[in-house]
Motif scaffolding. Structure first.
Motif, PDB file in Angstrom:
ATOM      1  N   MET A 180       0.830  -1.203   0.000  1.00  0.00           N
ATOM      2  CA  MET A 180       0.000   0.000   0.000  1.00  0.00           C
ATOM      3  C   MET A 180       0.867   1.257   0.000  1.00  0.00           C
ATOM      4  N   LEU A 181       1.889   1.301   0.863  1.00  0.00           N
ATOM      5  CA  LEU A 181       2.731   2.486   0.961  1.00  0.00           C
ATOM      6  C   LEU A 181       3.555   2.712  -0.313  1.00  0.00           C
ATOM      7  N   GLU A 182       3.805   1.648  -1.058  1.00  0.00           N
ATOM      8  CA  GLU A 182       4.577   1.790  -2.294  1.00  0.00           C
ATOM      9  C   GLU A 182       3.835   2.607  -3.340  1.00  0.00           C
ATOM     10  N   ASN A 183       2.518   2.691  -3.239  1.00  0.00           N
ATOM     11  CA  ASN A 183       1.718   3.438  -4.202  1.00  0.00           C
ATOM     12  C   ASN A 183       1.500   4.886  -3.806  1.00  0.00           C
ATOM     13  N   ILE A 184       2.180   5.326  -2.746  1.00  0.00           N
ATOM     14  CA  ILE A 184       2.105   6.724  -2.345  1.00  0.00           C
ATOM     15  C   ILE A 184       3.356   7.429  -2.856  1.00  0.00           C
ATOM     16  N   ARG A 185       3.170   8.403  -3.731  1.00  0.00           N
ATOM     17  CA  ARG A 185       4.292   9.121  -4.330  1.00  0.00           C
ATOM     18  C   ARG A 185       4.568  10.420  -3.579  1.00  0.00           C
ATOM     19  N   ILE A 186       5.826  10.650  -3.339  1.00  0.00           N
ATOM     20  CA  ILE A 186       6.267  11.961  -2.869  1.00  0.00           C
ATOM     21  C   ILE A 186       6.887  12.644  -4.085  1.00  0.00           C
ATOM     22  N   VAL A 187       6.331  13.797  -4.453  1.00  0.00           N
ATOM     23  CA  VAL A 187       6.749  14.498  -5.665  1.00  0.00           C
ATOM     24  C   VAL A 187       7.386  15.828  -5.276  1.00  0.00           C
ATOM     25  N   LEU A 188       8.640  16.023  -5.683  1.00  0.00           N
ATOM     26  CA  LEU A 188       9.339  17.280  -5.454  1.00  0.00           C
ATOM     27  C   LEU A 188       9.421  18.038  -6.771  1.00  0.00           C
ATOM     28  N   VAL A 189       8.969  19.292  -6.772  1.00  0.00           N
ATOM     29  CA  VAL A 189       8.934  20.082  -8.002  1.00  0.00           C
ATOM     30  C   VAL A 189      10.060  21.116  -8.014  1.00  0.00           C
ATOM     31  N   ASN A 190      10.919  21.003  -9.039  1.00  0.00           N
ATOM     32  CA  ASN A 190      11.943  22.024  -9.318  1.00  0.00           C
ATOM     33  C   ASN A 190      12.821  22.333  -8.100  1.00  0.00           C
ATOM     34  N   THR A 191      13.233  21.269  -7.395  1.00  0.00           N
ATOM     35  CA  THR A 191      14.046  21.442  -6.191  1.00  0.00           C
ATOM     36  C   THR A 191      15.402  22.057  -6.528  1.00  0.00           C
ATOM     37  N   SER A 192      15.817  23.045  -5.749  1.00  0.00           N
ATOM     38  CA  SER A 192      17.062  23.772  -6.019  1.00  0.00           C
ATOM     39  C   SER A 192      18.282  23.084  -5.429  1.00  0.00           C
ATOM     40  N   HIS A 193      18.160  22.576  -4.212  1.00  0.00           N
ATOM     41  CA  HIS A 193      19.315  22.045  -3.486  1.00  0.00           C
ATOM     42  C   HIS A 193      19.272  20.517  -3.446  1.00  0.00           C
ATOM     43  N   THR A 194      20.326  19.912  -3.934  1.00  0.00           N
ATOM     44  CA  THR A 194      20.359  18.438  -3.979  1.00  0.00           C
ATOM     45  C   THR A 194      20.318  17.842  -2.574  1.00  0.00           C
ATOM     46  N   GLY A 195      20.847  18.585  -1.593  1.00  0.00           N
ATOM     47  CA  GLY A 195      20.798  18.080  -0.223  1.00  0.00           C
ATOM     48  C   GLY A 195      19.376  17.871   0.254  1.00  0.00           C
ATOM     49  N   ASN A 196      18.459  18.719  -0.187  1.00  0.00           N
ATOM     50  CA  ASN A 196      17.049  18.573   0.185  1.00  0.00           C
ATOM     51  C   ASN A 196      16.446  17.308  -0.416  1.00  0.00           C
ATOM     52  N   ILE A 197      16.931  16.938  -1.599  1.00  0.00           N
ATOM     53  CA  ILE A 197      16.444  15.696  -2.217  1.00  0.00           C
ATOM     54  C   ILE A 197      16.901  14.500  -1.391  1.00  0.00           C
ATOM     55  N   GLY A 198      18.178  14.523  -0.969  1.00  0.00           N
ATOM     56  CA  GLY A 198      18.679  13.428  -0.141  1.00  0.00           C
ATOM     57  C   GLY A 198      17.984  13.355   1.201  1.00  0.00           C
ATOM     58  N   GLY A 201       8.536   4.584   5.971  1.00  0.00           N
ATOM     59  CA  GLY A 201       8.131   3.431   5.163  1.00  0.00           C
ATOM     60  C   GLY A 201       7.742   3.749   3.740  1.00  0.00           C
ATOM     61  N   LEU A 202       8.008   4.963   3.265  1.00  0.00           N
ATOM     62  CA  LEU A 202       7.679   5.344   1.891  1.00  0.00           C
ATOM     63  C   LEU A 202       8.918   5.240   1.014  1.00  0.00           C
ATOM     64  N   SER A 203       8.723   4.928  -0.252  1.00  0.00           N
ATOM     65  CA  SER A 203       9.886   4.690  -1.115  1.00  0.00           C
ATOM     66  C   SER A 203       9.744   5.241  -2.530  1.00  0.00           C
ATOM     67  N   ASN A 204       8.584   5.777  -2.867  1.00  0.00           N
ATOM     68  CA  ASN A 204       8.303   6.173  -4.248  1.00  0.00           C
ATOM     69  C   ASN A 204       8.510   7.683  -4.417  1.00  0.00           C
ATOM     70  N   LEU A 205       9.692   8.059  -4.903  1.00  0.00           N
ATOM     71  CA  LEU A 205      10.060   9.471  -5.016  1.00  0.00           C
ATOM     72  C   LEU A 205      10.121   9.898  -6.481  1.00  0.00           C
ATOM     73  N   TYR A 206       9.443  10.999  -6.783  1.00  0.00           N
ATOM     74  CA  TYR A 206       9.460  11.589  -8.123  1.00  0.00           C
ATOM     75  C   TYR A 206      10.103  12.972  -8.049  1.00  0.00           C
ATOM     76  N   LEU A 207      10.991  13.264  -8.993  1.00  0.00           N
ATOM     77  CA  LEU A 207      11.639  14.565  -9.083  1.00  0.00           C
ATOM     78  C   LEU A 207      11.186  15.236 -10.371  1.00  0.00           C
ATOM     79  N   VAL A 208      10.487  16.361 -10.224  1.00  0.00           N
ATOM     80  CA  VAL A 208      10.004  17.099 -11.394  1.00  0.00           C
ATOM     81  C   VAL A 208      10.991  18.229 -11.705  1.00  0.00           C
ATOM     82  N   ASP A 209      11.664  18.111 -12.829  1.00  0.00           N
ATOM     83  CA  ASP A 209      12.563  19.169 -13.312  1.00  0.00           C
ATOM     84  C   ASP A 209      13.455  19.734 -12.209  1.00  0.00           C
ATOM     85  N   PRO A 210      14.254  18.886 -11.542  1.00  0.00           N
ATOM     86  CA  PRO A 210      15.140  19.427 -10.506  1.00  0.00           C
ATOM     87  C   PRO A 210      16.184  20.358 -11.124  1.00  0.00           C
TER      88      PRO A 210
END
Length: 239
Positions: A1-19, A29-38
């Protein structure tokens, strides 16, 4: 169930924030990360701040637009501050977590976070079904991106644990018909051992019913009781 929950980051500036986001996700327990135009692809700094969540970071999907990230989602919630000019449907963090967990069995769902400096654009917010606002200190409401992700992922996890607990409780107790079979078996066994006198049963079964109803045995416990009665039945027949 948790695998189908996406965390989406839009146009993130700092790579440290992505990490740091990857780390915040994995702790809940979440694992599905999307990066929109970082602004910049994840690098060594992102890996360092991901700590033990390198798998989440390594499996992150990079796409060009928010639409690319959420096109197959049935529920999209965007993070934003409360707006006095646009009365978009708002959710509190706790309600948001419960709503995501309630709908995720049906389709993927997404929780969208905007840019560090100015969040999501109006156009991006309009692609979301709901907005969620973290009720931080109004005198100092500036949340780091990863801290905001951590806060909302925590609410998602709490909602998931609540649901899991409810399902466990629902599955743990026997149905009424199972209890009736137990009471019939109990009366038959106690009669065969002459604990209950057939012609003068008195109030024994009524009081025993009250006892077991108050105790509310779980399904496994009821099975143990039925097994005990069966062993008594066998012993009585041998005699």
């Amino acid at each position: 169930m948790l695998e189908n929950i996406r965390i989406v980051l839009v146009n993130t500036s700092h790579t440290g924030n992505i990490g740091s986001t990857a780390r915040a996700m994995k702790t809940m327990g979440l694992s599905n990360l999307y990066l929109v135009d970082p602004v910049k692809a994840p690098d060594g700094h992102a890996s360092a701040l991901a700590a033990g969540a390198g798998d989440v970071l390594g499996n992150a999907k990079t796409v060009a637009t928010l639409q690319d990230a959420v096109s197959d989602c049935g529920l999209v919630v965007g993070t934003s501050a409360r707006s006095r000019t646009h009365s978009w449907p708002m959710l509190e963090p706790r309600t948001c977590g419960r709503k995501l967990i309630a709908e995720v069995p049906n389709y993927p769902v997404a929780l969208v976070f905007g840019r560090e400096n100015n969040g999501l654009t109006n156009e991006e917010l309009q692609q979301c079904h709901f907005h969620v606002c973290i009720p931080a200190n109004p005198e100092y409401s500036s949340l780091n991106l990863a801290a905001a992700v951590q806060t909302l992922c925590y609410e998602v996890r709490m909602a998931w644990l609540e649901r899991d607990a409810r399902e466990s409780i629902e599955q743990a107790y026997p149905l009424n018909e199972d209890l009736e079979r137990f009471y019939t078996h109990l009366a038959r066994t106690l009669t065969s051992t002459q604990f209950i006198v057939k012609n003068h049963p008195g109030m024994v079964m009524t009081k025993l019913r009250r006892l077991f109803n108050r105790a509310r045995p779980e399904s496994q416990e009821l099975n143990i009781l039925r097994g005990m009665l069966s062993s008594i039945d066998k012993a009585v027949k041998k005699d």
